[in-house]
Write a protein that holds these residues in place. Structure first.
Motif, PDB file in Angstrom:
ATOM      1  N   CYS A  32      24.914   9.150 -40.254  1.00  0.00           N
ATOM      2  CA  CYS A  32      24.820   7.930 -41.246  1.00  0.00           C
ATOM      3  C   CYS A  32      22.419   7.486 -40.423  1.00  0.00           C
ATOM      4  N   LEU A  33      22.380   8.176 -39.526  1.00  0.00           N
ATOM      5  CA  LEU A  33      21.230   8.330 -38.376  1.00  0.00           C
ATOM      6  C   LEU A  33      21.159   6.292 -37.992  1.00  0.00           C
ATOM      7  N   ARG A  34      22.329   5.825 -38.035  1.00  0.00           N
ATOM      8  CA  ARG A  34      21.620   4.228 -37.324  1.00  0.00           C
ATOM      9  C   ARG A  34      22.720   4.016 -35.402  1.00  0.00           C
ATOM     10  N   PHE A  35      21.632   3.028 -34.806  1.00  0.00           N
ATOM     11  CA  PHE A  35      22.388   3.085 -33.791  1.00  0.00           C
ATOM     12  C   PHE A  35      23.133   1.811 -33.888  1.00  0.00           C
ATOM     13  N   GLY A  36      24.212   2.137 -32.822  1.00  0.00           N
ATOM     14  CA  GLY A  36      25.294   0.765 -32.078  1.00  0.00           C
ATOM     15  C   GLY A  36      26.426   1.651 -32.683  1.00  0.00           C
ATOM     16  N   HIS A  37      26.942   2.895 -33.212  1.00  0.00           N
ATOM     17  CA  HIS A  37      28.276   3.832 -33.619  1.00  0.00           C
ATOM     18  C   HIS A  37      28.318   4.648 -33.234  1.00  0.00           C
ATOM     19  N   ILE A  38      29.498   5.143 -33.011  1.00  0.00           N
ATOM     20  CA  ILE A  38      29.151   6.637 -32.999  1.00  0.00           C
ATOM     21  C   ILE A  38      30.018   7.559 -34.329  1.00  0.00           C
ATOM     22  N   THR A  39      29.698   9.226 -34.680  1.00  0.00           N
ATOM     23  CA  THR A  39      30.239   8.923 -35.989  1.00  0.00           C
ATOM     24  C   THR A  39      32.254   9.628 -35.992  1.00  0.00           C
ATOM     25  N   VAL A  40      32.777   9.240 -34.794  1.00  0.00           N
ATOM     26  CA  VAL A  40      34.015   8.785 -35.373  1.00  0.00           C
ATOM     27  C   VAL A  40      34.583   7.852 -36.489  1.00  0.00           C
ATOM     28  N   LYS A  80      20.689  -2.762 -19.361  1.00  0.00           N
ATOM     29  CA  LYS A  80      21.868  -2.514 -19.362  1.00  0.00           C
ATOM     30  C   LYS A  80      22.349  -1.543 -18.324  1.00  0.00           C
ATOM     31  N   ALA A  81      21.956  -0.727 -17.736  1.00  0.00           N
ATOM     32  CA  ALA A  81      21.968  -0.114 -16.080  1.00  0.00           C
ATOM     33  C   ALA A  81      21.478  -0.321 -15.497  1.00  0.00           C
ATOM     34  N   LEU A  82      20.571  -1.038 -14.771  1.00  0.00           N
ATOM     35  CA  LEU A  82      19.947  -1.601 -14.217  1.00  0.00           C
ATOM     36  C   LEU A  82      20.359  -3.349 -13.745  1.00  0.00           C
ATOM     37  N   GLU A  83      20.477  -3.938 -14.707  1.00  0.00           N
ATOM     38  CA  GLU A  83      21.347  -5.042 -14.066  1.00  0.00           C
ATOM     39  C   GLU A  83      23.081  -5.152 -14.358  1.00  0.00           C
ATOM     40  N   ARG A  84      23.215  -4.232 -14.468  1.00  0.00           N
ATOM     41  CA  ARG A  84      24.372  -3.981 -14.659  1.00  0.00           C
ATOM     42  C   ARG A  84      25.419  -4.902 -15.852  1.00  0.00           C
ATOM     43  N   VAL A  85      24.868  -5.004 -16.867  1.00  0.00           N
ATOM     44  CA  VAL A  85      25.688  -6.522 -17.446  1.00  0.00           C
ATOM     45  C   VAL A  85      26.654  -5.668 -18.924  1.00  0.00           C
ATOM     46  N   SER A  86      27.002  -6.398 -19.927  1.00  0.00           N
ATOM     47  CA  SER A  86      27.284  -5.538 -21.377  1.00  0.00           C
ATOM     48  C   SER A  86      26.418  -5.521 -21.886  1.00  0.00           C
ATOM     49  N   ILE A  87      26.551  -4.393 -22.724  1.00  0.00           N
ATOM     50  CA  ILE A  87      25.982  -4.742 -23.689  1.00  0.00           C
ATOM     51  C   ILE A  87      25.161  -5.793 -25.227  1.00  0.00           C
ATOM     52  N   LYS A  88      25.992  -6.379 -25.213  1.00  0.00           N
ATOM     53  CA  LYS A  88      25.712  -7.951 -26.141  1.00  0.00           C
ATOM     54  C   LYS A  88      24.600  -8.702 -24.964  1.00  0.00           C
ATOM     55  N   GLU A  89      25.100  -9.155 -23.783  1.00  0.00           N
ATOM     56  CA  GLU A  89      23.767  -9.849 -23.240  1.00  0.00           C
ATOM     57  C   GLU A  89      22.747  -8.828 -23.199  1.00  0.00           C
ATOM     58  N   ALA A  90      22.456  -7.406 -22.642  1.00  0.00           N
ATOM     59  CA  ALA A  90      21.246  -6.627 -22.454  1.00  0.00           C
ATOM     60  C   ALA A  90      20.258  -6.982 -24.135  1.00  0.00           C
ATOM     61  N   ILE A  91      21.336  -6.954 -25.010  1.00  0.00           N
ATOM     62  CA  ILE A  91      20.526  -7.425 -26.317  1.00  0.00           C
ATOM     63  C   ILE A  91      20.127  -8.364 -26.523  1.00  0.00           C
ATOM     64  N   LYS A  92      21.299  -9.693 -25.604  1.00  0.00           N
ATOM     65  CA  LYS A  92      20.454 -11.274 -25.398  1.00  0.00           C
ATOM     66  C   LYS A  92      19.088 -10.857 -24.897  1.00  0.00           C
ATOM     67  N   ARG A  93      19.408 -10.714 -23.281  1.00  0.00           N
ATOM     68  CA  ARG A  93      18.229 -10.814 -22.872  1.00  0.00           C
ATOM     69  C   ARG A  93      16.588 -10.179 -23.171  1.00  0.00           C
ATOM     70  N   HIS A  94      16.797  -8.730 -24.104  1.00  0.00           N
ATOM     71  CA  HIS A  94      16.281  -7.763 -24.851  1.00  0.00           C
ATOM     72  C   HIS A  94      14.831  -9.362 -25.568  1.00  0.00           C
ATOM     73  N   ARG A  95      16.018  -9.349 -26.368  1.00  0.00           N
ATOM     74  CA  ARG A  95      15.365 -10.738 -27.337  1.00  0.00           C
ATOM     75  C   ARG A  95      14.686 -11.789 -26.441  1.00  0.00           C
ATOM     76  N   GLU A  96      14.572 -12.320 -25.117  1.00  0.00           N
ATOM     77  CA  GLU A  96      14.483 -12.798 -25.212  1.00  0.00           C
ATOM     78  C   GLU A  96      12.807 -12.685 -24.698  1.00  0.00           C
ATOM     79  N   ARG A  97      13.310 -11.190 -24.165  1.00  0.00           N
ATOM     80  CA  ARG A  97      12.431 -11.400 -23.161  1.00  0.00           C
ATOM     81  C   ARG A  97      10.868 -11.019 -24.229  1.00  0.00           C
TER      82      ARG A  97
END
Length: 363
Positions: free
Chosen positions: A150-158, A218-235
């Motif tokens: 479906c070409l959308r982000f957040g999941h894989i084909t399976v 997520k990679a640099l701050e070693r947090v989960s994907i949900k926490e990374a999305i939350k921090r990105h929205r706040e910034r």
């Protein structure tokens, strides 16, 4: 673990290791535990049963307890996989992967000189030493997770249940699109993620840039994907400026976002003399106004002889006569003009004294 009571699990964990940092249930039914200290993890690994009827097995997570880094290692290209792992075993390297790059000549992906190293340590080392080389390691930031169906982000084909889309036009997958579907599709490009005129696989898409930033957090701050999305929205909320309000400009017939221009100060017109003057230049009475006019006319007459020099402004206030010299004159010229003004003043005083004497004689 779906049929296990959460209260039973909480009591056993608190009894064996004490309070832990985090406990999360995964989609496959497993439980993810995050301990505060290493001693808590060692105690929980030894746990085999929750009660006499429920047996469990606890092990370390394969990826969350380690770290990943990228390095440029052309000297490893001719070595085998086992040889590389055996040589880097003492530096906590447990696995590696060679990154493939696209060859522009034949448009095929080939193995390049970049390697992704998986370390067993939680903290990423700054470098690895290989005989005479000290190879620098930088953090590995994975590409955003995108579904090829479906070409959308957040999941894989399976895990996708949507219909397959064309990567160029984002419509239903059609017959003239194949492996290189962006080249074979003749329709205009359209992005399904950001609704703009570019294909869905473009790396310049705003949605892709945001997803890339989430993976970086997520990679640099070693947090989960949900926490990374939350921090990105706040910034994003703190970095963006407040929206501008539309103001109707007085000198503009359209709707614009510019500030309204300030009203220019209109001069006031005196009704008695019918002369236009500003508030600061308005005279106090009629006599002073006449004296100022006479002084201006006298100054124009007195300075008509010196054409090459700027005029001297003379103001008669009634009590004394003030001469204002221009700033562009030299000191010699200023002295000469001062002497000339003194002689003019003395001559005027003599004339006024003579006229007063004549008036007294006539009386």
């Amino acid at each position: 673990m779906n049929n296990v009571s959460p209260f039973l699990l909480q009591r056993v964990i608190a009894k064996v290791s004490g309070p832990i940092d985090q406990c999360t249930r995964l989609r496959d039914g497993k439980i993810l535990l995050k301990t505060k200290t290493l001693s808590q993890a060692n105690k929980l690994i030894k746990l085999k049963t929750l009660n006499p009827f429920i047996k469990i097995s606890i092990s370390e997570h394969e990826t969350l307890n380690g770290s990943k880094g990228v390095a440029h290692c052309p000297q490893f290209n001719s070595l085998s996989r086992d040889e590389i792992l055996d040589g880097l075993k003492d530096q906590l390297v447990i696995d590696f992967k060679r990154i493939k790059t696209k060859n522009p000549t034949n448009n095929k992906y080939e193995e390049g000189n970049l390697y992704i190293f998986h370390f067993s340590s939680y903290d990423l080392p700054k470098e690895i030493s290989v005989c005479y080389d000290n190879i620098k390691i930088r953090p590995y930031i994975p590409a955003p997770l995108r579904c090829t169906t479906c070409l959308r982000f957040g999941h894989i084909t399976v895990n996708c249940t949507a219909e397959k889309k064309c990567a160029n036009c984002s419509q239903t997958f059609h017959s003239n699109s194949g492996e290189d579907e962006m080249e074979k599709c003749n329709r205009p490009p359209f992005c399904i993620n950001y609704q703009l005129n570019h294909n869905a696989l473009s790396t310049s898409c705003i949605k892709y840039v945001h997803e890339r930033e989430v993976q970086k957090i997520k990679a640099l701050e070693r947090v989960s994907i949900k926490e990374a999305i939350k921090r990105h929205r706040e910034r994003l909320q703190t970095s963006t400026s407040p929206p501008t309000t539309t103001i109707k400009n007085q000198n503009c017939q359209c709707r614009c976002t510019c500030k309204a221009k300030e009203k220019e100060t209109t001069p006031k017109v005196s009704q008695k003399n019918n002369t236009t003057t500003t508030l600061a230049e308005q005279p106090n009475n009629v006599e002073t106004n006449k004296r100022v006019k006479e002084a201006e006319s006298a100054s124009s007459l007195s300075t008509s002889s010196s054409n090459d020099q700027p005029p001297i402004k003379i103001i008669d206030t009634g009590r004394e006569r003030i001469s204002i010299l221009p700033t562009k004159l030299s000191t010699r010229k200023k002295r000469e003009l001062k002497k000339q003004n003194k002689t003019d003043k003395n001559n005027k005083m003599e004339v006024s004294s003579l006229s007063s004497l004549n008036l007294s004689d006539h009386e």
